[in-house]
Write an enzyme that holds these catalytic residues in place. Sequence first.
Site, PDB file in Angstrom:
ATOM      1  N   LYS A  59       0.240  -2.694   6.599  1.00 55.12           N
ATOM      2  CA  LYS A  59      -0.035  -3.509   5.414  1.00 55.12           C
ATOM      3  C   LYS A  59      -0.046  -4.987   5.835  1.00 55.12           C
ATOM      4  CE  LYS A  59       1.342  -3.162   0.550  1.00 55.12           C
ATOM      5  NZ  LYS A  59       2.464  -2.813  -0.340  1.00 55.12           N
TER       6      LYS A  59
HETATM    7  O1  G3P Z   1       3.631  -2.903  -3.364  1.00 53.07           O
HETATM    8  C1  G3P Z   1       2.974  -3.945  -4.010  1.00 53.07           C
HETATM    9  C2  G3P Z   1       3.032  -3.957  -5.523  1.00 53.07           C
HETATM   10  O2  G3P Z   1       2.870  -2.674  -6.026  1.00 53.07           O
HETATM   11  C3  G3P Z   1       4.167  -4.729  -6.129  1.00 53.07           C
HETATM   12  O3  G3P Z   1       4.366  -4.447  -7.484  1.00 53.07           O
HETATM   13  O4  G3P Z   1       5.734  -4.600  -9.547  1.00 53.07           O
HETATM   14  O5  G3P Z   1       6.313  -6.053  -7.573  1.00 53.07           O
HETATM   15  O6  G3P Z   1       4.284  -6.514  -8.929  1.00 53.07           O
HETATM   16  P1  G3P Z   1       5.222  -5.445  -8.426  1.00 53.07           P
END
Ligand code: G3P
Length: 217
Positions: free
Chosen positions: A87
């Site tokens: 990633k």
């Molecule tokens: O893994 C990346 C993403 O899914 C993060 O989500 O909830 O932290 O905006 P969030």
Amino acid sequence: MKFFVDTANLEQIQEAYDLGILDGVTTNPSLMAKEGIKGQEAIIEHYKKICEIVDGDVSAEVISTDFEGIVKEGEMLAALHPNIVVKVPMIKDGIKAIKYFSGKGIRTNCTLVFSAGQAILAAKAGATYLSPFLGRVDDISWDGVDLIDQIVAIYENYAFNTQVLAASIRNPLHIIKCAEIGADVVTCPLKSILALLNHPLTDNGLAKFLADAEKMK
Ligand code: G3P
């Protein structure tokens, strides 16, 4: 549509896997830190444990931000297990690294994507997956689902091979909207996946069936 679970929590990954619908896992430094993982050795061990549970792609994020650092870290991560996807953040050196990894057959997930322009660059560089953060777009009063729609349309125009991995999913409606649009993958917290199960008519109907079944005993 593939279902990934967006967590580094082993119990939640196991629960999603046991449900029988899990296609992969995404992690990020925030999710890893939340599990109390500290130090390079512990990070590596944790990725290996995730790969033992899931038979599918597991995104492991680099923390370097310069080309040489991203390449070194990404090659180390990719060597841990055949299912590891590196990633890489959507920055200039990240795009260069994605292009490099693509030439070496190392699969990538371009993360922290918030615009169609960024999505075009990542696809041109040969990213395997693209992670637009739809929930965080919603958080600033823009429309995250519209962004996914726009990117899917652009990728279809040019038959890009990059898969749209809708990330930062916050609720079951996000999942359903992504399915309508044709996103290739959704990565979700376990609770959003489990919320898809819920319907009051299912609960009421089952209660009635079970009550009637009692009458037949
Ligand atoms: O893994 C990346 C993403 O899914 C993060 O989500 O909830 O932290 O905006 P969030």
